[in-house]
Write an enzyme that holds these catalytic residues in place. Structure first.
Site, PDB file in Angstrom:
ATOM      1  N   LYS A 142      -5.964  12.269  88.146  1.00  0.00           N
ATOM      2  CA  LYS A 142      -5.573  12.703  89.490  1.00  0.00           C
ATOM      3  C   LYS A 142      -6.636  12.291  90.519  1.00  0.00           C
ATOM      4  CE  LYS A 142      -2.849  16.575  87.634  1.00  0.00           C
ATOM      5  NZ  LYS A 142      -2.664  18.061  87.670  1.00  0.00           N
ATOM      6  N   TYR A 184       7.237  16.204  89.587  1.00  0.00           N
ATOM      7  CA  TYR A 184       7.023  17.652  89.602  1.00  0.00           C
ATOM      8  C   TYR A 184       8.244  18.413  90.116  1.00  0.00           C
ATOM      9  CZ  TYR A 184       1.960  17.353  88.567  1.00  0.00           C
ATOM     10  OH  TYR A 184       0.735  17.163  87.968  1.00  0.00           O
ATOM     11  N   ASN A 193      -7.473  19.993  88.862  1.00  0.00           N
ATOM     12  CA  ASN A 193      -7.701  19.993  87.413  1.00  0.00           C
ATOM     13  C   ASN A 193      -7.738  18.599  86.774  1.00  0.00           C
ATOM     14  OD1 ASN A 193      -4.987  19.535  87.502  1.00  0.00           O
ATOM     15  ND2 ASN A 193      -4.391  21.321  86.303  1.00  0.00           N
ATOM     16  N   HIS A 200      -3.493  14.729  84.308  1.00  0.00           N
ATOM     17  CA  HIS A 200      -2.152  15.119  83.869  1.00  0.00           C
ATOM     18  C   HIS A 200      -1.904  14.570  82.471  1.00  0.00           C
ATOM     19  CE1 HIS A 200       2.169  15.756  83.689  1.00  0.00           C
ATOM     20  NE2 HIS A 200       2.253  14.511  83.231  1.00  0.00           N
ATOM     21  N   GLU A 221       8.690  10.815  82.040  1.00  0.00           N
ATOM     22  CA  GLU A 221       7.582  10.475  82.934  1.00  0.00           C
ATOM     23  C   GLU A 221       7.171   9.007  82.802  1.00  0.00           C
ATOM     24  OE1 GLU A 221       4.571  13.358  82.018  1.00  0.00           O
ATOM     25  OE2 GLU A 221       5.758  15.021  82.824  1.00  0.00           O
TER      26      GLU A 221
END
Ligand code: UDP
Length: 161
Positions: free
Chosen positions: A20, A60, A123, A126, A137
């Site tokens: 990310k 998402y 965080n 992914h 995905e």
């Protein structure tokens, strides 16, 4: 006799791992890739991209009613992301363990999130969470020709086959 490696159940499993924007900005790309390489997984796709709102809303989509969703979109479009597809035996389950709990405050030391982050809103990485999720995905993030089929010279010996 010897079995073909690709006949071992789960050995061709693939998952989407995305570093990310906070991971890229904090220069963690190399360390994160290193963990997957040293574990023994095979890199079959890799690119850096500025993620679009459209891709994110598809990725998402199931979270769109959550209170954190607007902040999540803002975070994920705040800078480049490094997207990868890793292949190997039970890679989906193993990479979820390597990445750690969604909330870094609950992530074990030794996991990516447990070693590099403190708050759920940043965080670092992914990882797909199921076989169906990974397939969905990977198709969303990569074109078929961006994924390479190649053999490691030492691959079969890893499994003693
Ligand atoms: N997220 C957040 N706040 C929360 C829960 C999730 O900002 O309270 C973000 C976080 O970046 C997380 C992502 O939304 O990684 C997707 O959430 P999910 O529950 O799918 O967790 P993951 O599969 O990423 O561990």
């Amino acid at each position: 006799g010897r079995r073909s490696l690709s006949s071992v159940p789960g050995v061709r499993e693939r998952t989407l791992i995305a570093i990310k924007p906070d991971g890229v900005q904090r220069r963690l790309v190399g360390q994160i890739i290193q963990r997957f390489e040293q574990r023994g997984f095979k890199l079959v796709g890799l690119k850096m991209l500025q993620v679009s709102d459209d891709l994110l809303s598809q990725h998402y989509g199931q979270l769109r009613t959550k209170p954190f969703y607007p902040g999540l979109l803002q975070y994920m479009t705040s800078g480049p992301v490094v997207a990868m597809v890793w292949e190997g035996y039970k890679v989906i389950e193993s990479s979820r363990m390597m990445v750690g709990h969604t909330n870094p405050a609950e992530a074990q030391p030794g996991t990516v999130r447990g070693d590099f982050s403190i708050h759920v809103s940043r965080n670092v990485v992914h990882a797909s969470d199921s076989v169906e999720g990974a397939q969905r995905e990977i198709q969303l993030w990569f074109k078929g020709k961006e994924l390479l089929n190649w053999e490691c010279c030492d691959h079969a010996s890893t499994f003693g086959l």
